[in-house]
Design an enzyme around this catalytic site. Structure first.
Site, PDB file in Angstrom:
ATOM      1  N   ARG A  45       0.784  -1.193   0.000  1.00  0.00           N
ATOM      2  CA  ARG A  45       0.000   0.000   0.000  1.00  0.00           C
ATOM      3  C   ARG A  45       0.833   1.267   0.000  1.00  0.00           C
ATOM      4  O   ARG A  45       0.377   2.349  -0.367  1.00  0.00           O
ATOM      5  CB  ARG A  45      -0.877  -0.004   1.272  1.00  0.00           C
ATOM      6  CG  ARG A  45      -2.010  -1.006   1.181  1.00  0.00           C
ATOM      7  CD  ARG A  45      -2.801  -1.077   2.476  1.00  0.00           C
ATOM      8  NE  ARG A  45      -2.273  -2.149   3.291  1.00  0.00           N
ATOM      9  CZ  ARG A  45      -2.792  -2.484   4.489  1.00  0.00           C
ATOM     10  NH1 ARG A  45      -3.805  -1.816   4.998  1.00  0.00           N
ATOM     11  NH2 ARG A  45      -2.285  -3.496   5.171  1.00  0.00           N
ATOM     12  N   GLY A  46       2.064   1.156   0.440  1.00  0.00           N
ATOM     13  CA  GLY A  46       2.876   2.347   0.733  1.00  0.00           C
ATOM     14  C   GLY A  46       3.063   3.352  -0.393  1.00  0.00           C
ATOM     15  O   GLY A  46       3.271   4.531  -0.140  1.00  0.00           O
ATOM     16  N   ASP A 102       7.640   2.884  -2.362  1.00  0.00           N
ATOM     17  CA  ASP A 102       7.771   4.021  -1.455  1.00  0.00           C
ATOM     18  C   ASP A 102       9.145   4.040  -0.782  1.00  0.00           C
ATOM     19  O   ASP A 102       9.798   5.073  -0.720  1.00  0.00           O
ATOM     20  CB  ASP A 102       6.644   4.040  -0.403  1.00  0.00           C
ATOM     21  CG  ASP A 102       6.519   2.725   0.330  1.00  0.00           C
ATOM     22  OD1 ASP A 102       6.948   1.686  -0.216  1.00  0.00           O
ATOM     23  OD2 ASP A 102       6.002   2.703   1.456  1.00  0.00           O
ATOM     24  N   ASP A 105      14.202  -0.794   2.025  1.00  0.00           N
ATOM     25  CA  ASP A 105      14.840  -0.958   3.336  1.00  0.00           C
ATOM     26  C   ASP A 105      15.801  -2.150   3.214  1.00  0.00           C
ATOM     27  O   ASP A 105      16.920  -1.999   2.716  1.00  0.00           O
ATOM     28  CB  ASP A 105      13.705  -1.164   4.344  1.00  0.00           C
ATOM     29  CG  ASP A 105      14.139  -1.070   5.781  1.00  0.00           C
ATOM     30  OD1 ASP A 105      15.091  -1.769   6.141  1.00  0.00           O
ATOM     31  OD2 ASP A 105      13.537  -0.318   6.559  1.00  0.00           O
ATOM     32  N   LYS A 133      17.056   3.453   2.120  1.00  0.00           N
ATOM     33  CA  LYS A 133      17.868   3.354   3.344  1.00  0.00           C
ATOM     34  C   LYS A 133      19.002   2.385   3.059  1.00  0.00           C
ATOM     35  O   LYS A 133      18.918   1.204   3.397  1.00  0.00           O
ATOM     36  CB  LYS A 133      17.011   2.733   4.459  1.00  0.00           C
ATOM     37  CG  LYS A 133      16.200   3.665   5.285  1.00  0.00           C
ATOM     38  CD  LYS A 133      15.695   2.847   6.485  1.00  0.00           C
ATOM     39  CE  LYS A 133      14.449   3.409   7.053  1.00  0.00           C
ATOM     40  NZ  LYS A 133      13.895   2.548   8.129  1.00  0.00           N
ATOM     41  N   PHE A 154      13.013   5.287  11.572  1.00  0.00           N
ATOM     42  CA  PHE A 154      11.685   4.755  11.269  1.00  0.00           C
ATOM     43  C   PHE A 154      10.837   5.907  10.767  1.00  0.00           C
ATOM     44  O   PHE A 154      10.563   6.848  11.504  1.00  0.00           O
ATOM     45  CB  PHE A 154      11.066   4.093  12.503  1.00  0.00           C
ATOM     46  CG  PHE A 154       9.904   3.230  12.124  1.00  0.00           C
ATOM     47  CD1 PHE A 154      10.104   1.918  11.726  1.00  0.00           C
ATOM     48  CD2 PHE A 154       8.611   3.737  12.115  1.00  0.00           C
ATOM     49  CE1 PHE A 154       9.032   1.125  11.328  1.00  0.00           C
ATOM     50  CE2 PHE A 154       7.541   2.954  11.718  1.00  0.00           C
ATOM     51  CZ  PHE A 154       7.752   1.646  11.318  1.00  0.00           C
ATOM     52  N   VAL A 155      10.454   5.845   9.488  1.00  0.00           N
ATOM     53  CA  VAL A 155       9.753   6.983   8.882  1.00  0.00           C
ATOM     54  C   VAL A 155       8.293   6.658   8.597  1.00  0.00           C
ATOM     55  O   VAL A 155       7.925   5.496   8.406  1.00  0.00           O
ATOM     56  CB  VAL A 155      10.449   7.467   7.582  1.00  0.00           C
ATOM     57  CG1 VAL A 155      11.789   8.083   7.879  1.00  0.00           C
ATOM     58  CG2 VAL A 155      10.569   6.344   6.562  1.00  0.00           C
ATOM     59  N   ARG A 167      -0.280   7.252   7.352  1.00  0.00           N
ATOM     60  CA  ARG A 167      -0.060   7.243   5.892  1.00  0.00           C
ATOM     61  C   ARG A 167      -0.509   8.562   5.274  1.00  0.00           C
ATOM     62  O   ARG A 167      -0.047   8.948   4.208  1.00  0.00           O
ATOM     63  CB  ARG A 167      -0.863   6.114   5.229  1.00  0.00           C
ATOM     64  CG  ARG A 167      -0.369   4.716   5.539  1.00  0.00           C
ATOM     65  CD  ARG A 167      -1.023   3.737   4.581  1.00  0.00           C
ATOM     66  NE  ARG A 167      -0.943   2.359   5.027  1.00  0.00           N
ATOM     67  CZ  ARG A 167       0.032   1.506   4.726  1.00  0.00           C
ATOM     68  NH1 ARG A 167       1.055   1.895   4.010  1.00  0.00           N
ATOM     69  NH2 ARG A 167       0.002   0.264   5.160  1.00  0.00           N
TER      70      ARG A 167
HETATM   71  C1  PRP Z   1       6.981  -1.678   3.265  1.00  0.00           C
HETATM   72  C2  PRP Z   1       7.252  -0.633   2.210  1.00  0.00           C
HETATM   73  C3  PRP Z   1       8.043  -1.374   1.160  1.00  0.00           C
HETATM   74  C4  PRP Z   1       8.765  -2.441   1.956  1.00  0.00           C
HETATM   75  C5  PRP Z   1      10.216  -2.086   2.076  1.00  0.00           C
HETATM   76  O1  PRP Z   1       5.881  -2.420   2.893  1.00  0.00           O
HETATM   77  O2  PRP Z   1       6.055  -0.107   1.698  1.00  0.00           O
HETATM   78  O3  PRP Z   1       7.190  -1.984   0.215  1.00  0.00           O
HETATM   79  O4  PRP Z   1       8.146  -2.482   3.244  1.00  0.00           O
HETATM   80  O5  PRP Z   1      10.889  -2.961   2.922  1.00  0.00           O
HETATM   81  P1  PRP Z   1      12.039  -3.973   2.492  1.00  0.00           P
HETATM   82  O6  PRP Z   1      12.970  -3.247   1.561  1.00  0.00           O
HETATM   83  O7  PRP Z   1      12.703  -4.297   3.814  1.00  0.00           O
HETATM   84  O8  PRP Z   1      11.407  -5.177   1.869  1.00  0.00           O
HETATM   85  P2  PRP Z   1       4.955  -3.224   3.938  1.00  0.00           P
HETATM   86  O9  PRP Z   1       5.293  -4.677   3.879  1.00  0.00           O
HETATM   87  O10 PRP Z   1       5.029  -2.567   5.286  1.00  0.00           O
HETATM   88  O11 PRP Z   1       3.533  -3.036   3.289  1.00  0.00           O
HETATM   89  P3  PRP Z   1       2.715  -1.684   2.968  1.00  0.00           P
HETATM   90  O12 PRP Z   1       3.374  -1.045   1.751  1.00  0.00           O
HETATM   91  O13 PRP Z   1       1.351  -2.191   2.658  1.00  0.00           O
HETATM   92  O14 PRP Z   1       2.762  -0.779   4.174  1.00  0.00           O
END
Ligand code: PRP
Length: 178
Positions: A45-46, A102, A105, A133, A154-155, A167
């Site tokens: 969703r991000g 988005d 990480d 990051k 943590f953002v 969000r």
């Molecule tokens: C978060 C973010 C990225 C991913 C990055 O998604 O939106 O898609 O983590 O992390 P990584 O590089 O360690 O894999 P999340 O799984 O929290 O889902 P969301 O987008 O629905 O919030």
């Protein structure tokens, strides 16, 4: 997750994000200028806020599609297991695709989704992430375009959540526990 009180310190303003998106859009237009119709795939969703602003800056014919992946649940640590919760609707074989994330990480999400989309033989697949990051990277992957490199904070905001909250902030902020 237990409730822990926190405040959000502004890190990147809405104005700074908008200015950076304009720059990125010009680079994307140059890269895809000969494409009939670019397929822009947002990773839910991000990325929902970022993709909405980005596609409105790109002066090319675009098709928008979405894929939902999740590896964090409501926690702060990656589970390292990327689950595809919703696939794209369109066919991408032979198409030019831009995958919109988005934040990168550990990189596991981007790596997994790039691998999946490449197996469908797009003509060209590029990736863009608003935030990167690099100090947290575990998977050997990097976005082709990056909005901002950030330290290991943590953002939240501009689409990014903490336990499904924040969000809707128009800026990127960092979480500080009080
Ligand atoms: C978060 C973010 C990225 C991913 C990055 O998604 O939106 O898609 O983590 O992390 P990584 O590089 O360690 O894999 P999340 O799984 O929290 O889902 P969301 O987008 O629905 O919030």
């Amino acid at each position: 997750m237990p409730e822990r009180p926190y405040v959000i310190d502004k890190m990147i303003s809405a104005k700074t994000i908008a200015a950076r998106i304009e720059e990125l859009a010009r680079e994307i237009e140059a890269e895809y200028k000969d494409t009939d119709k670019l397929v822009v795939v947002g990773l839910l969703r991000g990325s929902f806020v970022f993709i909405a602003d980005l596609v409105r800056e790109i002066d090319l014919p675009v098709e928008v599609d979405f894929l939902e992946a999740s590896s964090y649940g409501d926690g702060m640590e990656s589970s390292r297991e990327v689950r595809i919760l919703k696939d794209i609707r369109g066919q991408i074989e032979g198409r030019d695709v831009l995958l919109v994330e988005d934040i990168v990480d550990t990189g596991f999400t981007l790596e997994h989704v790039v691998h999946l989309l490449k197996s469908r033989h797009p003509r060209k697949l590029r990736t863009i992430a608003l935030l990167d990051k690099p100090s947290r990277r575990e998977a050997p992957i990097k976005g082709d375009w990056i909005g901002f490199e950030i330290p290991d904070e943590f953002v939240v905001g501009y689409g990014i959540d903490f336990a499904q909250r924040n969000r809707n902030l128009p800026f990127i902020g960092k979480v500080r526990f009080t």
